[in-house]
Design an enzyme around this catalytic site. Sequence first.
Site, short mmCIF file in Angstrom:
data_model
loop_
_atom_site.label_atom_id
_atom_site.label_comp_id
_atom_site.label_asym_id
_atom_site.label_seq_id
_atom_site.Cartn_x
_atom_site.Cartn_y
_atom_site.Cartn_z
CG ASP A 200 -88.32 -34.57 5.60
OD1 ASP A 200 -88.71 -35.48 6.35
OD2 ASP A 200 -87.12 -34.26 5.45
CD GLU A 279 -90.57 -35.00 10.21
OE1 GLU A 279 -89.86 -34.35 9.42
OE2 GLU A 279 -90.12 -35.90 10.93
O1 TEU Z 1 -87.16 -36.53 9.97
C1 TEU Z 1 -86.84 -35.35 10.65
C2 TEU Z 1 -86.36 -35.58 12.01
O2 TEU Z 1 -86.36 -34.66 12.83
C3 TEU Z 1 -85.70 -36.89 12.31
O3 TEU Z 1 -84.42 -36.55 12.68
C4 TEU Z 1 -86.25 -37.70 13.40
O4 TEU Z 1 -86.18 -36.98 14.61
C5 TEU Z 1 -85.43 -38.96 13.51
O5 TEU Z 1 -85.56 -39.68 12.31
C6 TEU Z 1 -85.86 -39.80 14.66
O6 TEU Z 1 -85.20 -41.03 14.65
C7 TEU Z 1 -87.35 -36.45 8.60
C8 TEU Z 1 -87.65 -37.82 8.04
O7 TEU Z 1 -88.85 -38.29 8.59
C9 TEU Z 1 -86.49 -38.72 8.29
O8 TEU Z 1 -86.73 -40.03 7.82
C10 TEU Z 1 -85.30 -38.15 7.57
O9 TEU Z 1 -84.16 -38.91 7.86
C11 TEU Z 1 -85.05 -36.69 7.97
O10 TEU Z 1 -86.25 -35.91 7.94
C12 TEU Z 1 -84.12 -36.05 6.98
O11 TEU Z 1 -84.77 -35.87 5.76
#
Ligand code: TEU
Length: 567
Positions: A200, A279
């Site tokens: 993540d 990610e």
């Molecule tokens: O997302 C990382 C991220 O960069 C997010 O800010 C994304 O750009 C955003 O959700 C877009 O709407 C990860 C996870 O996938 C997300 O669900 C989490 O909220 C975030 O990390 C924090 O752990």
Amino acid sequence: MKHTAWWHSAIFYQIYPRSFADSNGDGIGDILGIIAKLDYLQRLGITALWLSPHYPSPQIDVGYDVADYYGVAPEYGTQDDFKRLVDEVHQRGMHLITDLVLNHTSDQCAWFIESKSSRENPKRDWYVWLDGIDSQPPNNWESQFGGSAWEFDPTTRQYYYHYFLKEQPDLNWRNPAVKAEMFNVVRYWLDMGVDGFRLDAIGTIFEDPLLTPHQCDFKAVDLFRYNLSWLQDQNDAPLPADAYTRMFGHQVDQPEVHELFCELRAVVDEYPDRILIGEAFDPAYLGDGTNELHSVFNFSLTREEPLTADWVRNNHRKITQSFPPGVKVCNILNHHDGSRSFTRYGDGVHNFQQAQLALATLLTLPAVPFLYNGEEIGMSNHFVDSLDQVRDYLAMSYYQLERAAGRPHEEVFQDVLRISRDRNRTPMQWANSPNAGFSPAGITTWLPVSPNYAEGINVEEQEVNPTSMLNFYRQMLALRQHTPALIEGALIEMAADNTHAFVFLRQTPEQTVLVALNYTAQPVHVETALKQEMQLLFSSASSSVASSASELHLHPFEIFLAVLKQP
Ligand code: TEU
Ligand code: CA
């Protein structure tokens, strides 16, 4: 014999555990629910699962705020349930990767509770604590979810850093004890048999040690406003294209991350056939192809508007140029953070065909495809009715900032609906029965169920309908798995300047497949200069008029695949 890694030929499916299947009728998806659906997934043609966080969590960010890295959320089940899940997945010849949140923990994690208890606590330095300057935060950095990235703790009179919500304090990865503990966590789950991790938010692990302030004349909340006005076709928004870099550049992508990935890779390589998927969309995270992450997501394939031939072709060229040869990126059009593609890529009239094309795109490009639960039945975005139903704190953070700025509730709530990731996280629609068969009748599910389950958007009815989205998915997934060139073949562009259709070959020494995808509502004529005879593999048009490989006549939105006979 060349050993092909299992994941190169995998079709992944993301399970968002809270919304997938509720086995005990409490309105929340759980592990036994997942186990009960494994046969369904196998029959669909899925070969690997990515499970969003299953750890105990106060669920401020639906599990991306982990309170105990060694546990299983009690509402999802027990450790034994989880072990059974791993076994049942493996028994079916499938693989399972879990989510690993390295950047931050929950503020309810025992590590943070200790860290926060006093400046002398041994875990104080596990997080990023700093003194304020003249009763102000250490610098002007903002959280990506809006507002200052620094939260004041009145007990110890220092600020802690959080890139995401204030309930998600960032770990201090420059502290070796943090790294040792997290590598322990990694071994713990690998010992239990998981096949790897989706990492993540890995770009956010380190921050600029000099705390260089950003030089922006806007706030993080303006980025939300900008995206919203852009979505509504108001192109007068003042933010520049590099706004995210200017805002967050000092808080992400620090060079130390490569050393960390090398160490993490070494831990994972202690076990056979395990993988790390970041990610992030940065080829640098793959190191030399053997020493950092196995793969990253190709987020640049996604867009807000319907896919076009030029968009997909240009994305393919960009990937080919920026990633080393032989690397497999992960293609993804739907996940728990983004608007559902059925809504996003639909023009309002041809959504069904456009969703089919999106799947065909994913399955014919040279990459590892990732699907998201519900897309196989054409689930679309669903908005909640009122503020008290909102579960996404990112949206609530925006709401509070905008209300504090004086904007009226009604107006801000309309924005919240568009921003809130709740729209694409509603419960899976299993049947045309109350609560869509996700939970029993009369239960209030954790997010409201979309009412369109009663209009055919459910698994049970689509199972028996040969022309359903579900059966289309099943057919296309099987086709890909039985066509080696679609998995391993090189991509050779044909008719490279056709703006309506993306036409290409996928080619191995043994097999050549011609793929033609018409992204428009018009019939398209394509000349390819191919001399071979062909044998139809698939056409989405009821009567395909493609007469020969050299001259293709594509129907509106047609998906066309054929094997070229060896000369
Ligand atoms: O997302 C990382 C991220 O960069 C997010 O800010 C994304 O750009 C955003 O959700 C877009 O709407 C990860 C996870 O996938 C997300 O669900 C989490 O909220 C975030 O990390 C924090 O752990
Ligand atoms: Ca449940």
